[in-house]
Design a protein around this motif. Structure first.
Motif: not given
Ligand code: MCA
Ligand code: AMP
Length: 512
Positions: A180-182, A207-208, A212-213, A305-307
């Motif tokens: 999440l941080l990277s 949701h992501s 997270f975004v 994977t996030s983005m």
């Protein structure tokens, strides 16, 4: 030792007095006040016996306290498990049981309904409402605003987010602090977020995309958010003149374009519109540019994977593409069946490797192994190509997936539900183009011979058991499903056959 995500997101970069949230009632919440509330909730979690590494399942409406609960979990080393507010009790029972959550936090109004589910899963149940009400809120109010942050390693889990699966069984994607941080660091950098940014936040936070975004990026940059409970056109139009950035699913953009009040003047203060979670039609991109002068920046990601990719901040934002792999993230294209490498320009399955790629599926080592190559590449299931200029194009899905208004729906889950209904011999579920949601769900049913099939009863059962966005919006009755020589249902034939149902039927209508 520190706590990577907490130290980066919840140490206010712009000062404790700086505004974090602009709320619909015109009040504001400072970073400092938000963090104090997060500390009180972290103390409340500890008082309830929730330990580092435990899962806290969260099924509550969007509110500042809901975000503070997320912050509290990160700070307390607890694994945050957000759940779509549309999930029905039977859907929730699976998530709470599978994750072995220590605590389920729900809205005060649903406490009674969820009591037996929590009891069966052996987890505690507390409530948190949008108005600072609820049993968890009460417990937090009695706590101090000092909390000793729990140390975490980069590899420790920060969140468990369920994504639906091809087999009909949802999988919990395990996301670490590093994941999440990277990703947040990369996005702040490439999208140029800073303390002066005001993000118009109308996405859900389970949701992501919304959490997270949108939220992590704002927190890391020390910016603020116009924090709306949901995407409501009036409020969005009202907030835009004060915002510098917005993130949304394509439905946000088509709805804005449908409104004559959405003009170039209204967005004079904006510097960036970002779209993702579902394909943005090139036509929408062009119409948006013509109306506002802004080229929507499209990016591509996944819960796991996030983005992964983004169109450039500076440079050409190409309609119909999702841009370049993010710095530090590799994307390659492999043959869908053989897994062989493919030359540039050829269509195959996109695979991704980088610090963003999740740890695996919760308690599903076999499934994780299936989707993870030995050299660390994750097989996305999305079909795409990388063009000669390096832009990634998503051209389809290898996985049988419908994306409706940015929510993923796996047909298998709906088919299992439909097959179990009285009078249904078998079913097939496909997506059809939809003017508002991009795609929506069509159910093709084969009735048992000689039995009357009661569609209203099926629709009522769907309403009870399936989250609203998953419910078929159109039903078709047929004598037999089209099959190939191997006996496999030809979904492409069904998709073609029913491609126009939402063009001829108004959204929400159903017919046989
Ligand atoms: C609501 N409904 C829907 C959807 N949303 N039906 C189909 N698809 C949907 N997406 C239904 C409800 O069940 C209800 O039906 C009726 O529409 C009205 O509900 P309401 O909540 O008022 O709808 P809305 O406010 O118009 O919501 C539409 C929306 C919303 C604004 C597009 O769905 C939304 O915010 N979507 C964003 C999803 C998202 O954040 N995805 C990110 C996933 P009934 O009346 O029959 O009960 S993360 C991800 O994908 C990756 C990481 C990535 O790349 O971002
Ligand atoms: P989720 O499982 O909810 O995280 O959804 C991830 C999926 O959404 C991806 O595997 C893609 O199929 C789809 N997706 C996300 N962003 C885009 C985009 N910009 N264009 C096309 N599909 C997208």
């Amino acid at each position: 030792m520190g706590n990577p995500l907490n130290d980066a997101l919840f140490a206010p970069h712009a000062g404790r007095e700086a505004v974090f949230l602009h709320l619909p009632d015109a009040s504001v919440l400072s970073h400092g006040a938000f963090l104090a509330q997060a500390a009180r909730i972290a103390n409340a979690l500890a008082a309830l016996g929730v330990r580092p590494g435990d899962r806290v399942a969260v099924h509550i409406q969007k509110s500042p306290d809901a975000l503070a609960l997320y912050a509290a979990c990160v700070r307390a080393g607890v694994v945050f498990l957000p759940l779509n507010t549309a999930y029905t009790p039977s859907e929730l029972a699976y998530f709470v049981g599978d994750s072995e959550a220590a605590l389920l936090v729900c809205d005060p109004a649903e406490e009674e309904t969820l009591r037996s589910i929590a009891a069966e899963a052996g987890c505690a149940l507390r409530t948190l409402g949008v108005a600072g009400d609820g049993t968890l809120a009460d417990l937090a109010a009695a706590q101090g605003a000092h909390f000793d942050t729990v140390s975490r390693e980069e590899d420790d889990l920060a969140a468990l987010v369920y994504t639906s699966g091809t087999t009909g069984r949802s999988k919990g994607a395990m996301l670490t602090h590093r994941n999440l941080l990277s990703n947040a660091e990369t996005l702040v950098d490439i999208w140029r977020f800073g303390p002066d940014d005001v993000l118009l936040h109308a996405l859900p936070i389970f949701h992501s995309h919304g959490l997270f975004v949108a939220t992590n990026v704002t927190l890391l940059a020390g910016g603020s958010m116009i924090f709306l409970p949901r995407f409501e056109i009036e409020r969005v139009l009202e907030g835009l003149p004060r915002a510098t950035a917005m993130m949304g699913v394509p439905t946000f953009y088509t709805r804005l374009l449908d409104d004559p009040r959405f003009t170039r003047d209204l967005v004079g203060h904006m510097r960036l519109f970002i779209s993702g979670s579902a394909p943005l039609l090139a036509e929408t991109h062009e119409q948006f540019a013509a109306r506002t002068g802004h080229r929507i920046l499209e990016r591509y990601g996944m819960t796991e994977t996030s983005m992964n990719t983004s169109n450039p901040y500076e440079g050409e934002r190409r309609a119909g593409t999702v841009g370049f792999p993010l710095p530090g993230i590799e994307i390659r294209v492999r043959h869908a069946e053989t897994g062989a490498p493919l030359p540039a320009g050829e269509i195959g399955v996109l695979e991704v490797r980088g610090p963003n790629v999740f740890e695996g599926y919760w308690r599903m080592p076999e499934k994780t192994k299936e989707d993870m190559r030995e050299d660390g590449f994750f097989v996305t299931g999305d079909l795409g190509l990388i063009d000669a200029r390096g832009y990634v194009h998503i051209v389809g899905r290898g996985k049988d997936l419908i994306i409706s208004g940015g929510y993923n729906i796996y047909p298998k889950e709906i088919e299992l539900f439909l097959d179990a209904q009285p009078g249904v011999r078998e079913s097939a579920v496909v997506g059809a183009p939809h003017p508002d949601f991009g795609e929506s769900v069509v159910a093709v049913l084969v009735p048992e011979p000689g039995e009357a099939l009661a569609l209203p009863a099926i629709e009522a059962a769907a309403k009870r058991d399936l989250a609203g966005f998953k419910r078929p919006r159109h039903y078709v009755l047929v004598d037999a499903l089209p099959r190939n020589t191997m006996g496999k249902v030809q979904k492409s034939v069904l998709r073609e056959r029913h491609a126009a149902v939402f063009q001829t039927h108004p959204p929400g209508a159903s017919g046989a």
